[in-house]
Each structure stands twice: as structure tokens, then as C-alpha cells.
Design an enzyme around this catalytic site. Sequence first.
Site, PDB file in Angstrom:
ATOM      1  N   ASP A   1       0.825  -1.216   0.000  1.00 22.27           N
ATOM      2  CA  ASP A   1       0.000   0.000   0.000  1.00 22.27           C
ATOM      3  C   ASP A   1       0.856   1.262   0.000  1.00 22.27           C
ATOM      4  O   ASP A   1       0.434   2.309  -0.497  1.00 22.27           O
ATOM      5  CB  ASP A   1      -0.938  -0.001   1.209  1.00 22.27           C
ATOM      6  CG  ASP A   1      -2.105   0.947   1.039  1.00 22.27           C
ATOM      7  OD1 ASP A   1      -2.375   1.353  -0.104  1.00 22.27           O
ATOM      8  OD2 ASP A   1      -2.750   1.285   2.035  1.00 22.27           O
TER       9      ASP A   1
ATOM     10  N   CYS B   1      -4.779   4.756  -2.068  1.00 24.83           N
ATOM     11  CA  CYS B   1      -5.456   3.882  -3.026  1.00 24.83           C
ATOM     12  C   CYS B   1      -5.556   4.571  -4.380  1.00 24.83           C
ATOM     13  O   CYS B   1      -6.104   5.678  -4.470  1.00 24.83           O
ATOM     14  CB  CYS B   1      -6.850   3.528  -2.512  1.00 24.83           C
ATOM     15  SG  CYS B   1      -7.812   2.527  -3.677  1.00 24.83           S
TER      16      CYS B   1
END
Length: 316
Positions: free
Chosen positions: A15, A244
Site C-alpha cells: 500500500d 489507493c
Amino acid sequence: MPASPVELVEVGPRDGLQNEARTLPVGTRVELITRLLALGVRRLEAVSFVRPDRVPQMAGAEEVMAQVPRRDDVTYIGLVLNRRGAERAALTACTEVNVVVPVTDAFAERNQGASTAALVEQAAGAVGVAREAGMSVTVTLAVAFGCPFTGAVPLERVREVTDRVLDLGLDELAFADTVGVGTPDQVAALAGLVRGDARVPALRWHFHNTRNTGYANAWAAATQRRDAGQRLALDASLGGFGGCPFAPAATGNIATEDLAYLLRHGGVAASGPERLDLAAADASARWLAEQVGTPVTAQLGRAGDAPDPVERAVRA
């Protein structure tokens, strides 16, 4: 029986990198993982088995996993979206998969090209592959705190999706604040959905600090009442990198070093790493900043550590 320590799960290699404009070569990603292990990290999301045309920063997952240090005390997690991703992960050094299921159809369609119901079915296939390969399974419920396309997510909607995925048979359930809109009262409400549920042996939380509530949410999660035997984990990313690519304005994760400071000085027992070497962590975070071309957002590298209180009652 006292609760087990809160486990810190490092998500920087996955991430932390997936939303950066600069794609790092395989060797640099392996060096990042090696640096994290030297800091005491023992459970980390190392790669994502997704389409490289959709997330080019995660291309070469198999190559990364072929070069990471092999250690019996380290758990490598591979993020997957479906059966095919799980099949790829099963052929590598990953011993755990994290299957992502968004709780809103709007985000599910944009992120994974299918409805939430369809993605629950795909998750079932991924779980089956993982079980056959002897891998542990987490399912992460994305946008559980709020969706960038539809706004607030009713608790009943999260309850409905949670119940469906728990019937798949998991080792861990994770609630993700994918776009950093959550507040501590939501943490309490979501924790309440699964408290006492035998299908949840472990509960994990993923927070972004987009609106400066990430650490408050992490504290709320870390100090919630837990049933005996239910393990608790918190995601964090070295330096605070991350976001994201399919969520507008989704900024970085809570930083590993800042979270470790909060838990240690707050008297919350944590593992993985138990006590982070601040100077070494800051050096690696700055190294990573040079690689990706964006600044460190963690505060401890700027402010420095502080002496531990003379007396502290351990909370967990």
C-alpha cells in the site's frame, strides 16, 4: 486472561508504493522489505497480485517474492482480488493472502469491475485456493467507513457484507478506512459488529490519515474491549507512504514509527516490531522518500522520540 499484544502489520511494500507516481524496480522493493525486517517487522504485505496495467507499481510480484529473505519467523502477505491472484500467490513465498472486498457497489465496480456480491463469490474462490495451498486468509472490507463515490456507508450495509464473508471461514477480518474519513465512534460501532463472533479469531484495522483522524482511530481500535482469545492487528506504513489509486484524494497510511510511539507511550503492548529503533526507521523512511520522490509524512523523524514515563500501566 490478558489480551494478546496488538500486532503491527507493515504495509509499506504494498500500500505504501501502489499510489506513487514512480514505479520502483524489483531490486529496490526487495531492499525495502529487507530494511523492514532489519527494523524488527515480522508480518508484512509484501506484494499485490493484481493486473500490472491497472496497478503498474505492483508489477513483478513473483520476482519480488523470489528474492526476499526466507525466514521462518516472517509472514509474507500477498494481496489478491480473486482466485487467479490467490493461485499466483500460492506459487511464491507468500504464506498468507489478503482478499479485498469493497462494501459498496460503486467502489467495487470502479476498483474491481464487479458488484460487491460478485466479489464475495470471487473471494470464496480465492479462499478455497489459499486453503488448499495451506495459506492463512484475511478478508479486508474496503471503504467500510465511507465511500468516495456514495458517501457514508450505513452500518447495516457493513453488517450484511461482513456476515457474508465470515461464512467463508477466515483467519482474520479487516475493516479498512480506505479514504480516511473515519472517526473513533465508527471504530467502536464496527468492532461491535463482530464482538463475540466465533468466526472472527482475529480483527485487523487499516487506517489512512487523510483527515488527521488515523491515529485517533488506531488508538480507539487498540484500546477497545476484546473477547478473550481474539487477536488484534493494526496496519501501518513506514514513513506514512501510501494511498489507493482508485480513491480520489486518498493520502497516506498512518506511519509505522508514529503508531509505534503512540502505543508504547500509551502503555499498549505491541508486537512486530516491539520497540522500533527510531533512528533506523527514519533513515529507511528517508531512503524510501528518495526512491519514490515524495516526502516522508511521519512526524517522529522530525520531532524525535521522548523519554518513556517512569511508570506506565500496560493496557493490553
